[in-house]
Scaffold this active site. Sequence first.
Site: not given
Length: 349
Positions: A91, A337
Amino acid sequence: MRILLKNQTAEDLQAFLARDGVTLSVARRIQASAIRRGEFPAPAPGLSAKVLTAVCTRTAIPHLDLVEKTVSARDQFAKYLFRGDGPDGFEAVRIPLLHRADDPKYVVCVSSQVGCALGCVFCATGRLGFIRNLAAWEIVDQVVKIRADSPHPVRGVVFMGMGEPMLNYESVITAARILSEPCGMAISAKAITIGTAGIVPAIRRFTAEGHAYRLLVSLTCADPARRRELMPLEGSHPTPGLLAALREYHDATGRRVTLAWTMIAGVNTREEDARQLAELTRGLPVKLDLIDVNDPSGRFRPPAPGELSDFRDALRRHLGMPVARRYSGGQDIRAACGMLAGCGRRMLP
Ligand code: SF4
């Protein structure tokens, strides 16, 4: 043997194609055409049909497949799931910087590996284990594909997606070079950030090679024993050696060292943590980026507002260095994150 375009710099491409009469300026045209339009250039003055035929025979233009794109309704972060030269997905995240009406732009957070061997306990990628390194072209094409899908330019790239960039050093540096070449994506080297959890020999190599890219080191805890519980690489790359490498980096470049700190409530946001960080970095100019932990499993939580404000006060008192809180967006689409785990589902060809 055919080589893949987008997988080396224009200079390296020229060296490979020199015997076919390709000069550096022609290599740049080939590179620009492959990256920006996904095709070979047309014959033109200085680029004969004969040379082009040789180039087409000896090279190929690889492409990533875009499997899925998800856009956050909350903050417009976009997550792209790609598949490259293997069955597993990886990704990239498009980070919108649209607040300046006269200069809307994006930063792209790219993956450098599928999965990750380092197993930081707060990271979804780490839970996958290591699957494979990405080739330079697979890193470059994340940015190329996202740029082609976007209404505004990509002005920055951060190597903080899936994987530990410094464990795929050659491909990462090659990709950064291609992304910053004028005939590549022309992204300023200073707007390219290489993240690392702290692979000491690679940081030393990065320093010795004198790159203009920014370095960001995920420290997260200044106490080696507790850091090891969060980031097992502490066992093989202990904090004292890491700090020595960062001091060498600062001495060689004069740059302030950016440290990332993934904040976990009750774990690394106490006064003691600020004090230990100040001791550890004494005499080294640093900048601290605070990032909320994002853990869908619920095991780790970010600090509540009161705890965060106490920690920031403690950092002000003890550290006395610039501290920024980084917004980690795209939580609702698992793009923030520590949440990337695109290869959790193995995709068949
Ligand atoms: Fe790997 Fe980075 Fe996740 Fe740690 S935080 S497991 S280094 S991807």
